[in-house]
Design an enzyme around this catalytic site. Structure first.
Site, PDB file in Angstrom:
ATOM      1  N   SER A  53      -1.522   3.271   1.133  1.00 39.90           N
ATOM      2  CA  SER A  53      -1.364   2.731  -0.223  1.00 39.90           C
ATOM      3  C   SER A  53      -1.370   3.769  -1.296  1.00 39.90           C
ATOM      4  O   SER A  53      -2.016   4.890  -0.969  1.00 39.90           O
ATOM      5  CB  SER A  53      -2.390   1.805  -0.591  1.00 39.90           C
ATOM      6  OG  SER A  53      -2.247   1.366  -2.005  1.00 39.90           O
ATOM      7  N   GLU A 105      -3.400  -6.711  -5.522  1.00 39.74           N
ATOM      8  CA  GLU A 105      -2.625  -5.758  -6.432  1.00 39.74           C
ATOM      9  C   GLU A 105      -1.890  -6.865  -7.334  1.00 39.74           C
ATOM     10  O   GLU A 105      -1.698  -6.814  -8.444  1.00 39.74           O
ATOM     11  CB  GLU A 105      -1.967  -4.850  -5.711  1.00 39.74           C
ATOM     12  CG  GLU A 105      -0.674  -4.017  -6.405  1.00 39.74           C
ATOM     13  CD  GLU A 105      -0.064  -3.259  -5.404  1.00 39.74           C
ATOM     14  OE1 GLU A 105      -0.663  -2.739  -4.736  1.00 39.74           O
ATOM     15  OE2 GLU A 105       1.190  -3.088  -5.600  1.00 39.74           O
ATOM     16  N   LYS A 110      -4.421  -3.937   4.442  1.00 44.26           N
ATOM     17  CA  LYS A 110      -3.442  -3.602   3.558  1.00 44.26           C
ATOM     18  C   LYS A 110      -2.581  -4.640   3.002  1.00 44.26           C
ATOM     19  O   LYS A 110      -2.354  -4.794   1.660  1.00 44.26           O
ATOM     20  CB  LYS A 110      -2.360  -2.551   4.252  1.00 44.26           C
ATOM     21  CG  LYS A 110      -1.164  -2.301   3.395  1.00 44.26           C
ATOM     22  CD  LYS A 110      -1.532  -0.882   2.456  1.00 44.26           C
ATOM     23  CE  LYS A 110      -0.351  -1.129   1.230  1.00 44.26           C
ATOM     24  NZ  LYS A 110       0.879  -0.779   1.490  1.00 44.26           N
ATOM     25  N   HIS A 161      -5.089  -5.951   0.205  1.00 44.88           N
ATOM     26  CA  HIS A 161      -4.972  -5.054  -0.893  1.00 44.88           C
ATOM     27  C   HIS A 161      -3.888  -5.477  -1.783  1.00 44.88           C
ATOM     28  O   HIS A 161      -3.894  -5.622  -2.781  1.00 44.88           O
ATOM     29  CB  HIS A 161      -4.790  -3.848  -0.435  1.00 44.88           C
ATOM     30  CG  HIS A 161      -4.509  -2.783  -1.344  1.00 44.88           C
ATOM     31  ND1 HIS A 161      -3.244  -2.655  -1.748  1.00 44.88           N
ATOM     32  CD2 HIS A 161      -5.083  -1.621  -2.199  1.00 44.88           C
ATOM     33  CE1 HIS A 161      -2.992  -1.701  -2.681  1.00 44.88           C
ATOM     34  NE2 HIS A 161      -4.151  -1.087  -2.806  1.00 44.88           N
ATOM     35  N   ASN A 162      -2.582  -5.535  -1.257  1.00 47.68           N
ATOM     36  CA  ASN A 162      -1.455  -5.948  -1.936  1.00 47.68           C
ATOM     37  C   ASN A 162      -1.340  -7.147  -2.626  1.00 47.68           C
ATOM     38  O   ASN A 162      -0.873  -7.157  -3.820  1.00 47.68           O
ATOM     39  CB  ASN A 162      -0.211  -5.706  -1.162  1.00 47.68           C
ATOM     40  CG  ASN A 162       0.184  -4.431  -0.546  1.00 47.68           C
ATOM     41  OD1 ASN A 162      -0.551  -3.522  -0.697  1.00 47.68           O
ATOM     42  ND2 ASN A 162       1.524  -4.041  -0.098  1.00 47.68           N
TER      43      ASN A 162
HETATM   44  P1  NDP Z   1      12.879   4.823   2.424  1.00 49.85           P
HETATM   45  O1  NDP Z   1      14.087   3.989   2.412  1.00 49.85           O
HETATM   46  O2  NDP Z   1      12.593   5.939   1.263  1.00 49.85           O
HETATM   47  O3  NDP Z   1      13.053   5.768   3.919  1.00 49.85           O
HETATM   48  C1  NDP Z   1      13.331   5.127   4.817  1.00 49.85           C
HETATM   49  C2  NDP Z   1      13.078   6.035   6.187  1.00 49.85           C
HETATM   50  O4  NDP Z   1      13.263   5.183   7.276  1.00 49.85           O
HETATM   51  C3  NDP Z   1      14.178   6.996   6.091  1.00 49.85           C
HETATM   52  O5  NDP Z   1      13.836   8.205   6.496  1.00 49.85           O
HETATM   53  C4  NDP Z   1      15.452   6.452   6.882  1.00 49.85           C
HETATM   54  O6  NDP Z   1      16.303   7.479   7.522  1.00 49.85           O
HETATM   55  C5  NDP Z   1      14.503   5.775   7.998  1.00 49.85           C
HETATM   56  N1  NDP Z   1      15.161   4.682   8.653  1.00 49.85           N
HETATM   57  C6  NDP Z   1      15.473   3.512   7.979  1.00 49.85           C
HETATM   58  N2  NDP Z   1      15.935   2.623   9.167  1.00 49.85           N
HETATM   59  C7  NDP Z   1      15.995   3.127  10.179  1.00 49.85           C
HETATM   60  C8  NDP Z   1      16.087   2.865  11.529  1.00 49.85           C
HETATM   61  N3  NDP Z   1      16.600   1.857  12.026  1.00 49.85           N
HETATM   62  N4  NDP Z   1      15.902   3.768  12.564  1.00 49.85           N
HETATM   63  C9  NDP Z   1      15.098   4.906  12.277  1.00 49.85           C
HETATM   64  N5  NDP Z   1      14.951   5.296  11.079  1.00 49.85           N
HETATM   65  C10 NDP Z   1      15.218   4.620   9.683  1.00 49.85           C
HETATM   66  O7  NDP Z   1      11.572   4.021   2.637  1.00 49.85           O
HETATM   67  P2  NDP Z   1      10.083   4.359   2.186  1.00 49.85           P
HETATM   68  O8  NDP Z   1       9.683   5.740   2.623  1.00 49.85           O
HETATM   69  O9  NDP Z   1       9.696   4.120   0.853  1.00 49.85           O
HETATM   70  O10 NDP Z   1       9.105   3.212   3.122  1.00 49.85           O
HETATM   71  C11 NDP Z   1       8.856   3.686   4.538  1.00 49.85           C
HETATM   72  C12 NDP Z   1       7.709   2.727   5.006  1.00 49.85           C
HETATM   73  O11 NDP Z   1       6.463   2.831   4.099  1.00 49.85           O
HETATM   74  C13 NDP Z   1       8.103   1.209   4.713  1.00 49.85           C
HETATM   75  O12 NDP Z   1       7.647   0.380   5.780  1.00 49.85           O
HETATM   76  C14 NDP Z   1       7.539   0.894   3.468  1.00 49.85           C
HETATM   77  O13 NDP Z   1       7.164  -0.380   3.267  1.00 49.85           O
HETATM   78  C15 NDP Z   1       6.254   1.552   3.519  1.00 49.85           C
HETATM   79  N6  NDP Z   1       5.715   1.989   2.259  1.00 49.85           N
HETATM   80  C16 NDP Z   1       6.071   2.187   0.970  1.00 49.85           C
HETATM   81  C17 NDP Z   1       5.768   2.517  -0.121  1.00 49.85           C
HETATM   82  C18 NDP Z   1       6.312   3.037  -1.201  1.00 49.85           C
HETATM   83  O14 NDP Z   1       5.747   3.025  -2.609  1.00 49.85           O
HETATM   84  N7  NDP Z   1       7.613   3.331  -1.204  1.00 49.85           N
HETATM   85  C19 NDP Z   1       4.151   2.493  -0.062  1.00 49.85           C
HETATM   86  C20 NDP Z   1       3.472   1.933   1.032  1.00 49.85           C
HETATM   87  C21 NDP Z   1       4.197   1.869   2.168  1.00 49.85           C
HETATM   88  P3  NDP Z   1      17.668   7.660   7.024  1.00 49.85           P
HETATM   89  O15 NDP Z   1      17.488   8.894   6.250  1.00 49.85           O
HETATM   90  O16 NDP Z   1      18.464   7.871   8.265  1.00 49.85           O
HETATM   91  O17 NDP Z   1      18.167   6.423   6.162  1.00 49.85           O
END
Ligand code: NDP
Length: 465
Positions: A129, A191, A184, A187-188
């Site tokens: 988080s 939130e 988590k 937590h959400n």
């Molecule tokens: P992003 O959309 O910024 O990034 C997603 C990543 O996953 C990219 O690197 C993408 O690669 C990759 N990806 C997507 N689909 C696939 C697939 N089918 N196979 C392999 N790789 C894949 O997402 P976030 O970083 O925001 O979120 C990532 C995780 O973290 C999620 O589960 C989200 O819910 C969680 N999270 C996010 C928060 C936030 O504030 N954003 C907070 C806490 C948790 P490519 O570059 O090829 O598209």
């Protein structure tokens, strides 16, 4: 040959990239892979001084080869099928004592399933988080999995986590399998509730008291210096104070009143229903977000029933105390839900440890969590509203909550989270409730039977034939 990495990370999106830089910065060499190859090189190129700690891998096999065995690989990809796809892709190339850690926002049922499905490597699910900023500079980490795997990863997670004011890292082991992702999710849910209750006090100030956003901002800022000190109250002051860069005037007044959501609050509400654990403040917050997005119907409602609300007499002091009471009641419900889940899922959830992990790095971080950790340490299974410290708070603040909720009801200002907190409190402090009538009704139409207060045996009422 370059030194092998301690950790691998898959998924260099917003969260993964920030987490990888955090890990590298804390002195752990890290190997990274991303589905889109260009992202890997752009990441390394933008890593500045930390680039030396980062090994880019163009294939999963290269990634695996770049990490010292037994390997640890963090997955930061979208929750759902992407995680299952990655687990399947890693299955043929990892060893049995390698460890894959799903750090995305997985539904804990999925984490339970993956933990039990017999993957050919070790598996953990952790809740992270704090958004991008947290991932980069110190998130709160709620880990699920075996104690042995937690012990293996604890040095990394302790190093990258946020630190509470007493210096304790906000990363801990919550329990087996999906326990981390479950905590988590709660937590959400909390939130959502914290945000909704703050929004309701904003509504009272705006609509009942006729205050402008610039007048509301210092009220939140003042509250943030007292019992309500928290990240969400702090940023609410900043949001209310912001000026519209396009047209001047308060930016808050230009923002559409329809809240987005990714669904984790809904998961919490659904799970609470499954557990028969009452969390009405969180449920009200989820409901309010759903209602907020029905802008057209709300406009029709206003046209049909006339504008609300009218002005109401509410003091800012009462409003602050109403928010204090609502917050205590909401957390009391959230912790009680986790107690029910621990029993149902066979997890040894450590309630004071959960309160401590939430003290920094995460969105719901607040000063009050210190006192909650202390009260939960006295008796982890006792509802927080029955803890002497919080009972003293509630005796002082519930009368104010009553006045605010009553003013909202009389003037037509919806306060769903605050009022459902109050309704729950009143049910929970009433020894003789009204379910005797429900039992009578159930026996009348369905012969379901009832128990008598005097313990005498009477299978059914006189209405039974
Ligand atoms: P992003 O959309 O910024 O990034 C997603 C990543 O996953 C990219 O690197 C993408 O690669 C990759 N990806 C997507 N689909 C696939 C697939 N089918 N196979 C392999 N790789 C894949 O997402 P976030 O970083 O925001 O979120 C990532 C995780 O973290 C999620 O589960 C989200 O819910 C969680 N999270 C996010 C928060 C936030 O504030 N954003 C907070 C806490 C948790 P490519 O570059 O090829 O598209």
């Amino acid at each position: 040959m370059a030194m092998k990495a301690n950790v691998g990370l898959i998924g260099l999106g917003t969260m993964g990239a920030a987490l990888a830089l955090n890990i590298a910065e804390k002195g752990f060499p890290i190997a990274v892979w991303n589905r889109t190859t260009s992202v890997i090189h752009a990441f390394k190129a933008g890593a500045g001084d930390l680039a030396a700690q980062i090994t880019p891998a163009e294939t999963l096999a290269d990634l695996v080869a770049a990490i010292a065995a037994p390997r640890a690989i963090i997955l930061m990809v979208p929750a759902g099928p992407a995680v299952d796809d990655m687990l399947a892709a890693l299955s043929p190339i990892l060893d049995a004592d390698d460890l894959v850690i799903d750090a995305g926002n997985a539904n804990f049922h999925d984490t339970n399933r993956r933990s039990a499905q017999g993957l050919p490597f070790r598996f953990m699910g952790i809740g992270v988080s704090g958004g991008e900023e947290g991932a980069r500079h110190g998130p709160a980490i709620m880990a699920g999995g075996t104690a042995q795997d937690w012990a293996r990863m604890a040095p990394v997670f302790h190093a990258i986590a946020a630190r509470a004011e007493d210096g304790t890292p906000c990363a801990d082991h919550m329990g087996e399998a999906g326990a981390g992702h479950f905590v988590k999710a709660v937590h959400n849910g909390i939130e959502y509730a914290d945000m909704q209750m703050i929004a309701e006090t904003y509504g009272v100030m705006r609509d009942s008291l006729g205050m402008s956003a610039p007048k509301i901002a210092p009220v939140f800022a003042r509250w943030n210096e007292g019992t309500l000190r928290s990240y969400l109250v702090e940023i609410s002051a900043a949001v209310a104070a912001a000026t519209d860069p396009v047209k001047g005037g308060p930016l808050l007044d230009m923002i559409v009143d329809a809240a987005g959501q990714k669904g984790t609050g809904r998961w919490t509400a659904i799970e609470a229903q499954n557990l028969a654990a009452p969390i009405p403040v969180i449920e009200a917050a989820v409901m309010a977000r759903n209602v907020s997005s029905r802008r057209g119907e709300r406009a029709e409602g206003e046209a049909l029933y006339g504008p609300a609300p009218q002005r109401a007499e509410v003091s800012l002091e009462d409003l602050e105390h109403a928010l204090i009471a609502g917050k205590i009641l909401c957390y009391a419900q959230g912790f009680a839900m986790m107690t029910a889940a621990a029993k149902d899922f066979g997890w040894a959830l450590d309630m004071p440890a959960i309160a401590r992990v939430w003290r920094a790095g995460c969105i719901i971080r607040s000063a009050m969590l210190n006192d909650m950790a202390t009260a939960l340490a006295e008796d982890p299974a006792r509802n927080l509203m029955l803890a002497p410290f919080f009972a003293a708070h509630l005796r002082r603040s519930v009368p104010a909550l009553r006045r605010v909720v009553a003013a909202g009801a009389l003037s037509g200002l919806g306060l769903p989270a605050l009022s459902s907190g109050l309704a729950w409190f009143d049910l929970m402090r009433t020894a003789r409730g009204t379910a005797n009538m429900i039992q009578g009704q159930r026996d009348f139409f369905g012969l379901h039977g009832f128990q008598r207060l005097d313990g005498l045996d009477q299978p059914h009422g006189p209405w039974a034939h």
